[in-house]
Design a protein around this motif. Structure first.
Motif, PDB file in Angstrom:
ATOM      1  N   ARG A 215       0.475  -1.353  -0.077  1.00 27.92           N
ATOM      2  CA  ARG A 215      -0.278  -0.092  -0.199  1.00 27.92           C
ATOM      3  C   ARG A 215       0.720   0.921   0.248  1.00 27.92           C
ATOM      4  N   ARG A 216       2.411   0.919   0.141  1.00 23.99           N
ATOM      5  CA  ARG A 216       2.833   2.398  -0.051  1.00 23.99           C
ATOM      6  C   ARG A 216       4.149   2.459  -0.799  1.00 23.99           C
ATOM      7  N   PRO A 217       4.973   2.909  -0.951  1.00 22.36           N
ATOM      8  CA  PRO A 217       6.036   2.702  -1.764  1.00 22.36           C
ATOM      9  C   PRO A 217       7.289   2.636  -0.567  1.00 22.36           C
ATOM     10  N   ILE A 218       8.388   1.394  -1.581  1.00 19.39           N
ATOM     11  CA  ILE A 218       9.471   0.725  -0.785  1.00 19.39           C
ATOM     12  C   ILE A 218      10.919   2.076  -1.315  1.00 19.39           C
ATOM     13  N   LEU A 219      10.790   2.553  -0.377  1.00 19.77           N
ATOM     14  CA  LEU A 219      12.499   3.632  -0.369  1.00 19.77           C
ATOM     15  C   LEU A 219      13.445   3.005   0.254  1.00 19.77           C
ATOM     16  N   GLY A 220      14.766   3.125  -1.030  1.00 22.96           N
ATOM     17  CA  GLY A 220      15.855   2.814  -0.361  1.00 22.96           C
ATOM     18  C   GLY A 220      16.286   1.508  -1.160  1.00 22.96           C
ATOM     19  N   ALA A 221      18.189   1.495  -1.183  1.00 18.61           N
ATOM     20  CA  ALA A 221      18.255   0.751  -2.130  1.00 18.61           C
ATOM     21  C   ALA A 221      18.859  -0.803  -1.330  1.00 18.61           C
ATOM     22  N   GLU A 222      19.030  -0.947  -0.624  1.00 17.33           N
ATOM     23  CA  GLU A 222      19.187  -1.897   0.572  1.00 17.33           C
ATOM     24  C   GLU A 222      17.914  -2.500   1.028  1.00 17.33           C
ATOM     25  N   THR A 223      16.582  -1.389   1.408  1.00 14.68           N
ATOM     26  CA  THR A 223      15.025  -2.351   1.440  1.00 14.68           C
ATOM     27  C   THR A 223      14.508  -2.825  -0.146  1.00 14.68           C
ATOM     28  N   VAL A 224      14.551  -1.757  -1.075  1.00 16.79           N
ATOM     29  CA  VAL A 224      14.277  -2.468  -2.643  1.00 16.79           C
ATOM     30  C   VAL A 224      15.044  -3.835  -3.143  1.00 16.79           C
ATOM     31  N   GLY A 225      16.473  -3.727  -2.786  1.00 19.51           N
ATOM     32  CA  GLY A 225      17.162  -4.846  -2.781  1.00 19.51           C
ATOM     33  C   GLY A 225      16.727  -6.537  -1.993  1.00 19.51           C
ATOM     34  N   ARG A 226      16.349  -5.625  -1.242  1.00 22.41           N
ATOM     35  CA  ARG A 226      16.096  -7.215  -0.636  1.00 22.41           C
ATOM     36  C   ARG A 226      14.193  -7.995  -0.853  1.00 22.41           C
ATOM     37  N   PHE A 227      13.304  -7.008  -0.951  1.00 26.99           N
ATOM     38  CA  PHE A 227      12.109  -6.667  -1.428  1.00 26.99           C
ATOM     39  C   PHE A 227      12.066  -7.767  -3.244  1.00 26.99           C
ATOM     40  N   LEU A 228      13.327  -7.118  -3.706  1.00 27.33           N
ATOM     41  CA  LEU A 228      13.224  -7.670  -5.456  1.00 27.33           C
ATOM     42  C   LEU A 228      13.780  -9.041  -5.663  1.00 27.33           C
ATOM     43  N   LEU A 229      15.211  -9.441  -4.320  1.00 31.41           N
ATOM     44  CA  LEU A 229      15.082 -10.883  -4.543  1.00 31.41           C
ATOM     45  C   LEU A 229      14.486 -11.706  -3.604  1.00 31.41           C
ATOM     46  N   GLY A 230      13.339 -11.287  -3.004  1.00 30.44           N
ATOM     47  CA  GLY A 230      12.935 -11.901  -2.096  1.00 30.44           C
ATOM     48  C   GLY A 230      11.175 -12.388  -3.119  1.00 30.44           C
ATOM     49  N   ILE A 231      11.308 -11.360  -4.410  1.00 22.16           N
ATOM     50  CA  ILE A 231       9.869 -11.935  -5.187  1.00 22.16           C
ATOM     51  C   ILE A 231      10.533 -13.080  -6.511  1.00 22.16           C
ATOM     52  N   TYR A 232      12.040 -13.084  -7.040  1.00 24.30           N
ATOM     53  CA  TYR A 232      12.436 -13.353  -8.101  1.00 24.30           C
ATOM     54  C   TYR A 232      13.018 -14.683  -7.797  1.00 24.30           C
ATOM     55  N   ARG A 233      13.530 -15.232  -5.842  1.00 23.26           N
ATOM     56  CA  ARG A 233      13.989 -16.431  -5.153  1.00 23.26           C
ATOM     57  C   ARG A 233      12.147 -16.788  -5.200  1.00 23.26           C
ATOM     58  N   GLN A 234      10.955 -16.736  -4.433  1.00 34.58           N
ATOM     59  CA  GLN A 234      10.171 -16.604  -5.041  1.00 34.58           C
ATOM     60  C   GLN A 234       9.571 -17.370  -6.338  1.00 34.58           C
ATOM     61  N   ALA A 235       9.905 -16.530  -7.551  1.00 32.66           N
ATOM     62  CA  ALA A 235      10.165 -17.147  -8.760  1.00 32.66           C
ATOM     63  C   ALA A 235      10.274 -17.426  -8.760  1.00 32.66           C
ATOM     64  N   GLY A 236      11.668 -17.831  -8.671  1.00 36.55           N
ATOM     65  CA  GLY A 236      12.667 -19.645  -8.921  1.00 36.55           C
ATOM     66  C   GLY A 236      12.216 -20.497  -8.645  1.00 36.55           C
ATOM     67  N   ARG A 237      11.660 -20.733  -7.757  1.00 30.46           N
ATOM     68  CA  ARG A 237      11.247 -21.928  -6.788  1.00 30.46           C
ATOM     69  C   ARG A 237      10.500 -22.676  -7.675  1.00 30.46           C
ATOM     70  N   PHE A 238       8.797 -22.144  -9.259  1.00 28.68           N
ATOM     71  CA  PHE A 238       8.940 -22.564 -10.474  1.00 28.68           C
ATOM     72  C   PHE A 238       9.534 -23.228 -11.770  1.00 28.68           C
ATOM     73  N   GLY A 239      10.947 -23.041 -10.849  1.00 30.06           N
ATOM     74  CA  GLY A 239      11.805 -23.321 -11.837  1.00 30.06           C
ATOM     75  C   GLY A 239      11.618 -22.866 -13.518  1.00 30.06           C
ATOM     76  N   GLY A 240      11.435 -23.767 -14.879  1.00 34.20           N
ATOM     77  CA  GLY A 240      11.795 -23.264 -15.398  1.00 34.20           C
ATOM     78  C   GLY A 240      10.108 -22.477 -16.227  1.00 34.20           C
ATOM     79  N   ARG A 241       9.062 -22.029 -15.177  1.00 37.45           N
ATOM     80  CA  ARG A 241       7.502 -21.819 -15.483  1.00 37.45           C
ATOM     81  C   ARG A 241       7.481 -20.264 -15.513  1.00 37.45           C
ATOM     82  N   LEU A 242       9.066 -19.430 -14.784  1.00 32.83           N
ATOM     83  CA  LEU A 242       9.198 -18.262 -14.852  1.00 32.83           C
ATOM     84  C   LEU A 242       9.037 -17.377 -16.248  1.00 32.83           C
TER      85      LEU A 242
END
Length: 314
Positions: free
Chosen positions: A221-248
Motif C-alpha cells: 500500500r506504500r512505496p518501498i524506499l532505499g537501495a537495501e530495502t528495495v534490493g531485499r524485496f526484489l530478491l525475495g520476489i525473484y527467489r520465490q519465482a525461481g521455485r517454479f523452475g522453468g515456469r517463470l
C-alpha cells in the motif's frame, strides 16, 4: 472524415499523457470525433472549427479535463497504489518504432513511464497545462482557453506542474536505450546471483519501488524506499519465482518507450500472475521500479511463449 483520421494519432498521444490510461484515451478521442461530426452538421459550429488540429486538441483536452476531475474521486478510493496503464510494445525495429500504428501514436512525444507516474501528483488543471505546453508546445493562450482561465494563470499552472515533475524525490530518468540495456543487464545478473551487495550497487541510494495490484494481487500500500530495502524485496520476489523452475517467463519490452519486462509466473489457485515492470535509469543506476500487476490494466498483453525464458534476452 479523412481529415480527422489524420489527427487521430496526435489526439491519442495527447489524451494518453493526460489520462494515463490507453482505454480512457481512446474513449476521449472517440468523444472528440463525435463532437467534430456534430460540428460538421451545423454551419455556425463548423465556422468555429478554424484550424483543425488546434480545435481538435482543445476539444479533446477539455474532455480529458472532465475525465481527470471525475477520476480523482475514484483514485482516492483505489485499493493500494495507482500506476498508469502501460503501453507495452516490441523493442525498436529498424526505424525505431513499434509496428502497431496505435502504439506508434502513443509513443510520439514520449514522456516515459516514470513521468506518467509523477503526473498523478498534479491537479487536473496542472496536468493539462503541463502536458499541453511542456510536452506538445501548445501556446499558453490556447491552454488558458481549454482551462477556462487567464493566460497568466495557465502559465502558473504549468509551472507548478513542472516543479512537481522535477522535485528532489522524483525518480530521475535520463538514460537512452543503450544505457538502459546495460543497466538492466547488470540488474539481471545481480538478481541471478542473489547477492544483495551486488544488487544494491545497481540501485540508486534513494530508489523507489511502486506496485499496483488493484486489489486483485498483493502489491503493497506504500512505496518501498532505499537501495537495501528495495534490493531485499526484489530478491525475495525473484527467489520465490525461481521455485517454479522453468515456469517463470519473461521478455524485454518497451513500456511507454523505456526498457522494461513483461513477466508471467504461476500463482495460487492455478492462476497465472502477469506483470509489467518499468524502470527509471539515471547516471548508471536504477532510480525507480514500477510493477504493474493489476489484471484490469494488462488485459491487452499477448501471452508469453516457450522461448520467453528467464532471464529475459534482449
Amino acid at each position: 472524415m479523412t481529415e480527422f483520421e489524420a489527427e487521430r494519432g496526435h489526439l491519442l498521444a495527447v489524451a494518453y499523457r493526460m489520462l494515463g490510461s490507453r482505454s480512457e484515451a481512446e474513449d476521449a478521442v472517440q468523444e472528440t470525433w463525435l463532437r467534430y461530426a456534430g460540428a460538421l452538421t451545423d454551419p455556425a459550429a463548423r465556422a468555429r472549427v478554424g484550424q483543425l488540429r488546434a480545435w481538435l486538441t482543445t476539444t479533446c483536452s477539455r474532455i480529458c479535463l472532465d475525465v481527470l476531475r471525475s477520476a480523482r474521486v475514484r483514485r482516492e478510493a483505489y485499493p493500494g497504489q495507482w500506476l498508469p496503464e502501460p503501453v507495452v510494445s516490441e523493442l525498436p525495429t529498424a526505424d525505431g518504432f513499434a509496428p502497431d500504428p496505435a502504439e506508434r501514436a502513443v509513443r510520439a512525444d514520449q514522456v516515459g513511464f516514470a513521468l506518467l507516474v509523477v503526473l498523478e501528483r498534479l491537479s487536473p488543471e496542472q496536468r493539462v497545462a503541463f502536458v499541453l505546453h511542456d510536452v506538445f508546445a501548445v501556446p499558453f493562450g490556447t491552454v488558458a482557453e481549454v482551462l477556462g482561465t487567464t493566460t497568466a494563470a495557465a502559465r502558473q499552472l504549468a509551472s507548478r506542474g513542472r516543479r512537481a515533475a522535477t522535485a528532489p524525490d522524483v525518480p530521475r530518468h535520463t538514460a537512452d536505450l543503450a544505457e538502459q540495456q546495460r543497466v538492466l543487464a547488470a540488474f539481471t545478473a545481480a538478481v541471478e546471483t542473489g547477492e544483495l551487495d551486488r544488487l544494491v550497487r545497481v540501485l540508486a541510494p534513494d530508489v523507489v519501488l511502486v506496485g499496483d495490484g488493484g486489489g486483485h494481487l498483493p502489491a503493497g500500500r506504500r512505496p518501498i524506499l532505499g537501495a537495501e530495502t528495495v534490493g531485499r524485496f526484489l530478491l525475495g520476489i525473484y527467489r520465490q519465482a525461481g521455485r517454479f523452475g522453468g515456469r517463470l517467463r519473461a521478455r524485454p519490452v518497451l513500456v511507454d518507450g523505456t526498457l522494461g519486462w513483461q513477466l508471467e509466473m504461476p500463482y495460487r489457485d492455478d492462476r497465472t500472475l502477469r506483470m509489467v515492470s518499468a524502470y527509471a535509469v539515471h547516471e548508471g543506476r536504477i532510480t525507480g521500479v514500477f510493477h504493474q500487476l493489476n489484471p484490469e490494466k494488462l488485459s491487452g498483453l499477448p501471452t508469453l511463449g516457450p522461448d520467453d525464458t528467464w532471464p529475459p534476452r534482449g
